[in-house]
Design a protein around this motif. Structure first.
Motif, PDB file in Angstrom:
ATOM      1  N   GLY A 154       0.792  -1.232   0.000  1.00  0.00           N
ATOM      2  CA  GLY A 154       0.000   0.000   0.000  1.00  0.00           C
ATOM      3  C   GLY A 154       0.818   1.273   0.000  1.00  0.00           C
ATOM      4  N   LEU A 155       2.081   1.181  -0.490  1.00  0.00           N
ATOM      5  CA  LEU A 155       2.945   2.362  -0.471  1.00  0.00           C
ATOM      6  C   LEU A 155       3.521   2.663  -1.854  1.00  0.00           C
ATOM      7  N   GLY A 156       2.722   2.356  -2.865  1.00  0.00           N
ATOM      8  CA  GLY A 156       3.175   2.561  -4.238  1.00  0.00           C
ATOM      9  C   GLY A 156       3.522   4.009  -4.557  1.00  0.00           C
ATOM     10  N   ASP A 157       3.020   4.929  -3.751  1.00  0.00           N
ATOM     11  CA  ASP A 157       3.285   6.353  -4.012  1.00  0.00           C
ATOM     12  C   ASP A 157       4.432   6.902  -3.162  1.00  0.00           C
ATOM     13  N   LYS A 158       5.147   6.031  -2.436  1.00  0.00           N
ATOM     14  CA  LYS A 158       6.175   6.516  -1.505  1.00  0.00           C
ATOM     15  C   LYS A 158       7.604   6.126  -1.915  1.00  0.00           C
ATOM     16  N   LEU A 159       7.765   5.668  -3.140  1.00  0.00           N
ATOM     17  CA  LEU A 159       9.071   5.186  -3.600  1.00  0.00           C
ATOM     18  C   LEU A 159      10.221   6.143  -3.285  1.00  0.00           C
ATOM     19  N   ARG A 160       9.959   7.410  -3.481  1.00  0.00           N
ATOM     20  CA  ARG A 160      11.042   8.384  -3.348  1.00  0.00           C
ATOM     21  C   ARG A 160      11.072   9.087  -2.000  1.00  0.00           C
ATOM     22  N   SER A 161      10.205   8.679  -1.099  1.00  0.00           N
ATOM     23  CA  SER A 161      10.221   9.275   0.244  1.00  0.00           C
ATOM     24  C   SER A 161      11.398   8.719   1.037  1.00  0.00           C
ATOM     25  N   TYR A 162      11.779   9.463   2.061  1.00  0.00           N
ATOM     26  CA  TYR A 162      12.782   8.972   3.013  1.00  0.00           C
ATOM     27  C   TYR A 162      12.062   8.451   4.245  1.00  0.00           C
ATOM     28  N   PRO A 163      12.656   7.469   4.925  1.00  0.00           N
ATOM     29  CA  PRO A 163      11.971   6.893   6.093  1.00  0.00           C
ATOM     30  C   PRO A 163      11.466   7.941   7.069  1.00  0.00           C
ATOM     31  N   GLY A 164      12.244   8.985   7.291  1.00  0.00           N
ATOM     32  CA  GLY A 164      11.862  10.023   8.238  1.00  0.00           C
ATOM     33  C   GLY A 164      10.579  10.760   7.861  1.00  0.00           C
ATOM     34  N   GLN A 165      10.191  10.637   6.585  1.00  0.00           N
ATOM     35  CA  GLN A 165       8.969  11.313   6.139  1.00  0.00           C
ATOM     36  C   GLN A 165       7.733  10.428   6.281  1.00  0.00           C
ATOM     37  N   LEU A 166       7.955   9.194   6.776  1.00  0.00           N
ATOM     38  CA  LEU A 166       6.841   8.239   6.872  1.00  0.00           C
ATOM     39  C   LEU A 166       6.436   8.017   8.324  1.00  0.00           C
ATOM     40  N   SER A 167       5.199   7.599   8.505  1.00  0.00           N
ATOM     41  CA  SER A 167       4.733   7.225   9.842  1.00  0.00           C
ATOM     42  C   SER A 167       5.376   5.891  10.230  1.00  0.00           C
ATOM     43  N   GLY A 168       5.283   5.551  11.501  1.00  0.00           N
ATOM     44  CA  GLY A 168       5.828   4.274  11.974  1.00  0.00           C
ATOM     45  C   GLY A 168       5.206   3.086  11.256  1.00  0.00           C
ATOM     46  N   GLY A 169       3.906   3.171  11.016  1.00  0.00           N
ATOM     47  CA  GLY A 169       3.217   2.075  10.338  1.00  0.00           C
ATOM     48  C   GLY A 169       3.695   1.923   8.899  1.00  0.00           C
ATOM     49  N   GLN A 170       3.908   3.062   8.247  1.00  0.00           N
ATOM     50  CA  GLN A 170       4.412   3.018   6.868  1.00  0.00           C
ATOM     51  C   GLN A 170       5.838   2.469   6.846  1.00  0.00           C
ATOM     52  N   GLN A 171       6.654   2.908   7.813  1.00  0.00           N
ATOM     53  CA  GLN A 171       8.039   2.415   7.861  1.00  0.00           C
ATOM     54  C   GLN A 171       8.065   0.905   8.075  1.00  0.00           C
ATOM     55  N   GLN A 172       7.177   0.424   8.927  1.00  0.00           N
ATOM     56  CA  GLN A 172       7.168  -1.015   9.170  1.00  0.00           C
ATOM     57  C   GLN A 172       6.719  -1.767   7.917  1.00  0.00           C
ATOM     58  N   ARG A 173       5.812  -1.179   7.156  1.00  0.00           N
ATOM     59  CA  ARG A 173       5.392  -1.832   5.914  1.00  0.00           C
ATOM     60  C   ARG A 173       6.540  -1.845   4.902  1.00  0.00           C
ATOM     61  N   VAL A 174       7.360  -0.781   4.911  1.00  0.00           N
ATOM     62  CA  VAL A 174       8.561  -0.790   4.052  1.00  0.00           C
ATOM     63  C   VAL A 174       9.513  -1.903   4.502  1.00  0.00           C
ATOM     64  N   ALA A 175       9.646  -2.049   5.823  1.00  0.00           N
ATOM     65  CA  ALA A 175      10.539  -3.090   6.351  1.00  0.00           C
ATOM     66  C   ALA A 175      10.066  -4.482   5.913  1.00  0.00           C
ATOM     67  N   ILE A 176       8.754  -4.671   5.876  1.00  0.00           N
ATOM     68  CA  ILE A 176       8.213  -5.958   5.412  1.00  0.00           C
ATOM     69  C   ILE A 176       8.521  -6.140   3.924  1.00  0.00           C
ATOM     70  N   ALA A 177       8.308  -5.084   3.149  1.00  0.00           N
ATOM     71  CA  ALA A 177       8.608  -5.157   1.710  1.00  0.00           C
ATOM     72  C   ALA A 177      10.092  -5.449   1.491  1.00  0.00           C
ATOM     73  N   ARG A 178      10.928  -4.852   2.329  1.00  0.00           N
ATOM     74  CA  ARG A 178      12.377  -5.070   2.197  1.00  0.00           C
ATOM     75  C   ARG A 178      12.728  -6.536   2.455  1.00  0.00           C
TER      76      ARG A 178
END
Ligand code: ADP
Ligand code: MG
Length: 269
Positions: A154-178
């Motif tokens: 659910g973060l297809g629009d955040k490719l170019r964001s930096y982790p600091g610009q994301l909420s904790g929930g979004q960061q954790q979803r990036v961690a799962i994708a990673r």
């Protein structure tokens, strides 16, 4: 590291037998502190095993042993038929070489309580980094996969964001994708929602539910009883380095047999 060559007296979990994780009498001590006192556990392919237990019972240590972050003192762990850390030959165990250990680790994804993203890299770079560095994929293929994975969480629009610009929930979803970018056959989650504000827990659990529906084999350390009940195929309750009881999550939660399980569930329910 072919599963078929691993054999023991006690019933062999070889690749294709439907068993993804098998632990037998796993012991782990830190100095004189015995943290795991003979853990037996089995997770079948495609199943979600929820691991519950009070703080300090050894849950994280057990996950870390599966993923080579800790070395066990006795017992055995197999993942997909491969003995973790060792090769059996002539009735003896031989330690795997560094390269072989790295290959085993690559096939197991892990998500921690803290997201541990690289703060100076974009979301996309965070995901592409490991597969490319480890030569698993060419950069363009890795980017395509990363973009698809971000879409999936659910973060297809955040490719170019930096982790600091994301909420904790979004960061954790990036961690799962990673973790998924390495195409693991097993995912380990260590309290993935414990560090999140309550309103962000749901979005991470939803991604995990989606993964489970897709057939990923998962071991999830969590205090989220609702998740265990709804998504778990098995529930394992640990206390003080032993498995106290295990079974169907709905049954264990509704009818815990042991006092320690009852006391724990009474606190988290
Ligand atoms: P849980 O995840 O269930 O809370 P842990 O596996 O983190 O439990 O810890 C179990 C016990 O092992 C605790 O008493 C903890 O202090 C101890 N422990 C964990 N890691 C280490 C370590 N690297 N060195 C010494 N003690 C440790
Ligand atoms: Mg822990």
């Amino acid at each position: 590291m072919t599963g078929a060559t691993v054999s023991t007296q006690s019933g062999v979990p070889t690749a294709g037998s439907g068993v993804m994780v098998r632990a037998e009498q796993v012991h782990k001590s830190f100095g004189s502190l015995e943290v795991l006192k003979g853990i037996d556990l089995e997770v079948r392919s495609g199943e979600v095993c929820c691991l519950l237990g009070p703080s300090g019972s050894g849950k994280s240590t057990f996950l870390r042993c599966i993923n080579h972050l800790e070395k066990i003192n006795a017992g055995r762990i197999w993942v997909d038929g491969d003995l973790i850390g060792y090769r059996e030959h002539g009735g003896k165990l031989h330690e795997l070489r560094e390269k072989e250990v790295a290959a085993q680790r690559r096939s197991i994804g892990m998500v921690f309580q803290r997201f541990n993203l690289f703060p100076h890299m974009t979301v996309l770079q965070n995901i592409v980094e490991a597969p490319v560095l480890l030569g698993r994929e060419k950069k363009s293929a890795a980017r395509d996969r990363a973009a698809a994975l971000l879409e999936r969480v659910g973060l297809g629009d955040k490719l170019r964001s930096y982790p600091g610009q994301l909420s904790g929930g979004q960061q954790q979803r990036v961690a799962i994708a990673r973790a998924l970018a390495m195409q693991p056959k097993l995912m380990l989650f260590d309290e993935p929602t414990s560090a999140l504000d309550p309103e962000l827990v749901g979005e991470v659990l939803d991604v995990m539910k989606d993964l489970a529906r897709d057939g990923m084999t998962m071991i999830v350390v969590t205090h989220e009883i609702g998740f265990a009940r709804e998504v778990g195929d098995s529930l394992v309750f640990m206390d003080d380095g032993v498995v106290v009881e295990s079974g169907n999550p709905r049954e264990v939660i509704a009818n815990p047999r042991h006092e320690r399980t009852k006391a724990f569930l009474a606190k988290v329910l």
